[in-house]
Design a protein around this motif. Sequence first.
Motif, mmCIF file in Angstrom:
data_model
loop_
_atom_site.group_PDB
_atom_site.id
_atom_site.type_symbol
_atom_site.label_atom_id
_atom_site.label_comp_id
_atom_site.label_asym_id
_atom_site.label_seq_id
_atom_site.Cartn_x
_atom_site.Cartn_y
_atom_site.Cartn_z
ATOM 1 N N LYS A 1 0.883 -1.182 -0.035
ATOM 2 C CA LYS A 1 -0.020 0.252 -0.016
ATOM 3 C C LYS A 1 0.792 1.297 -0.019
ATOM 4 O O LYS A 1 1.906 1.431 0.780
ATOM 5 C CB LYS A 1 -1.035 0.050 1.414
ATOM 6 N N GLY A 2 0.485 2.140 -0.639
ATOM 7 C CA GLY A 2 1.317 3.406 -0.865
ATOM 8 C C GLY A 2 2.426 3.321 -1.956
ATOM 9 O O GLY A 2 3.060 4.430 -2.153
ATOM 10 N N THR A 3 2.553 2.308 -2.471
ATOM 11 C CA THR A 3 3.581 2.140 -3.586
ATOM 12 C C THR A 3 3.091 1.861 -4.908
ATOM 13 O O THR A 3 2.020 1.044 -5.051
ATOM 14 C CB THR A 3 4.804 1.253 -3.288
ATOM 15 N N SER A 4 3.335 2.300 -6.007
ATOM 16 C CA SER A 4 3.039 2.012 -7.480
ATOM 17 C C SER A 4 3.578 0.718 -8.223
ATOM 18 O O SER A 4 3.196 0.182 -9.090
ATOM 19 C CB SER A 4 3.194 3.399 -8.165
ATOM 20 N N ALA A 5 5.002 0.675 -7.719
ATOM 21 C CA ALA A 5 5.799 -0.175 -8.465
ATOM 22 C C ALA A 5 5.418 -1.872 -7.864
ATOM 23 O O ALA A 5 5.366 -1.792 -6.740
ATOM 24 C CB ALA A 5 7.176 0.137 -8.177
ATOM 25 N N SER A 6 5.199 -2.730 -8.878
ATOM 26 C CA SER A 6 4.827 -3.880 -8.576
ATOM 27 C C SER A 6 6.189 -4.843 -8.553
ATOM 28 O O SER A 6 6.858 -4.917 -9.876
ATOM 29 C CB SER A 6 3.812 -4.615 -9.590
ATOM 30 N N PRO A 7 6.421 -5.644 -7.756
ATOM 31 C CA PRO A 7 7.432 -6.594 -7.831
ATOM 32 C C PRO A 7 7.352 -7.591 -8.580
ATOM 33 O O PRO A 7 5.975 -7.756 -8.828
ATOM 34 C CB PRO A 7 7.659 -7.104 -6.243
ATOM 35 N N TRP A 8 8.199 -8.455 -9.028
ATOM 36 C CA TRP A 8 7.727 -9.482 -10.053
ATOM 37 C C TRP A 8 8.823 -10.418 -9.900
ATOM 38 O O TRP A 8 10.173 -10.386 -9.491
ATOM 39 C CB TRP A 8 7.776 -8.953 -11.270
ATOM 40 N N ILE A 9 8.378 -11.755 -10.158
ATOM 41 C CA ILE A 9 9.518 -12.814 -10.136
ATOM 42 C C ILE A 9 9.157 -13.882 -11.660
ATOM 43 O O ILE A 9 8.224 -13.673 -12.189
ATOM 44 C CB ILE A 9 9.315 -14.048 -9.267
ATOM 45 N N LYS A 10 9.942 -14.547 -11.970
ATOM 46 C CA LYS A 10 10.030 -15.145 -13.216
ATOM 47 C C LYS A 10 10.287 -16.833 -12.887
ATOM 48 O O LYS A 10 10.861 -16.997 -12.195
ATOM 49 C CB LYS A 10 10.769 -14.721 -14.262
ATOM 50 N N LEU A 11 9.352 -17.629 -13.604
ATOM 51 C CA LEU A 11 9.510 -18.948 -13.455
ATOM 52 C C LEU A 11 10.062 -19.471 -15.154
ATOM 53 O O LEU A 11 9.426 -19.070 -15.980
ATOM 54 C CB LEU A 11 8.277 -19.686 -13.264
ATOM 55 N N SER A 12 11.156 -20.095 -15.020
ATOM 56 C CA SER A 12 11.677 -20.464 -16.467
ATOM 57 C C SER A 12 11.498 -22.095 -16.586
ATOM 58 O O SER A 12 11.800 -22.828 -15.555
ATOM 59 C CB SER A 12 13.329 -20.297 -16.400
ATOM 60 N N PHE A 13 10.718 -22.288 -17.665
ATOM 61 C CA PHE A 13 10.574 -23.771 -18.000
ATOM 62 C C PHE A 13 11.374 -24.195 -18.984
ATOM 63 O O PHE A 13 11.696 -23.835 -20.025
ATOM 64 C CB PHE A 13 8.978 -24.029 -18.130
#
Length: 455
Positions: free
Chosen positions: A176-188
């Motif tokens: 809450k209060g932040t606009s940037a979304s963290p992200w992760i990646k799954l490599s197949f």
Amino acid sequence: TFFWLPHPRAGLLPDLPTSRPLLLNLHTPTHCTVVSCGRGPPPRTPSPRVCRGEARGYFRSEGGRKGEGQMAHQELKRYFENLPLTSSLRPKLQAGEIELCFGNHVRVYHYDKIAHENGSCYLTSHQIAWLGNKRKQGSKLPIHLFSLRLKHINSCTTSSPLFSSPKIVLSLKPDKGTSASPWIKLSFRDGMRDKFYKILNDALSTKAWLKNDTSSTKKGFSTKTAGIRGLIELEKKRTKAAETEVDQAFQDLDVLISKAGKMVDLAKKCADGMAARSDVKTEESDRFKVMLADIGMLSPVTRKSAGTKYHEQLARQLADFMQTRLSGTGDVITLPDVFCLFNRARGTEMVSPEDLHNACQLLEALQLPIRFRRFDSNVKVVQDKSHSDTKMSQKIAEIVKASGFISAIDLSQKLGISLLLATQHLQTAEAQKILCRDQSRDGTNFFPNLFLENA
């Protein structure tokens, strides 16, 4: 900017001179653009980084400054939860949770940094469960494992880099209060990316976890629900709700499928209640066990969902399924009986005898709590890992001493096992010189070995 000297034999840039340096501008860890190419010396840069070209011609982001990986891990740590496992090292599912898909050789990235190498990835209706393939020293438990709840995922997209494995990018919900979304990646690397992505999108749109999440709804205090009277009224409401669920579920096949999870949970609660009561007749308990076996399992492992690891995942699910059922059969059960019980529980997703046999042969290698065994008489059984032939023979010897002698039919009735298995146990006790047989026109009976006792 940095300098790249292509290898002359790589054949990466046939139209450009390979004996002169190329000045490249690195925008992302996997993309680069040619800025200049000339026969003269390259222009000076403040601190150029020189690296030798590789035959594959792709760049691994240096991003290796100390602390960056730890910072990314700490930022994403709050999204990951502990993953409870079954005895066969499969994710332990919650009530109403269904296994949807499985992927092998899945690598996990925190942003663009590799966080975890090869592992097994389970997708359920509630979570993404990841287990590393590396095990702790002297243990069968994975070194790294985690659970990512689907409620934390904002969206997912696919990524197909030119020189690396296809990936799924999971955008997580920001604070809450932040606009940037963290992200992760799954490599197949097993070709399951597209299938995993499609099923994940369906699970995110269905939001099955909201149907079972009632912890956030708190009811206000009322004198009507307080005390013994309130508990009685609450129990009446639960019973009435269960009856309504059963009536609605069996009216239509589609409704039955949608309420399958609730029906299995209700049956398990009834089974636990009957086990706790002492006034339940044995016949009623046995009849209910048969009904419970007919209801089946919610998430049977299929070749479509498990892919190349079908037999391994089938062996793990078989271990979870049979471990609770072996206690009522003397810790040993014949393979044909396993085939019948397992397929009856799986419903329409039946397993062939060959697949079941292949899965049983993996039980020992996977260090599961049950194992496959073939007797000298070619009888194939599945037994608990703690089962001992010596203990079983001593138990039979005590029964024989009390009755004087025993036949295979009598032993099968007293132990509640099949005639084939009773015969095998008697032959094993005979081979250990605990019993002696007497064959006559009345049949084959087994007696205590007085020769050994008097010796």
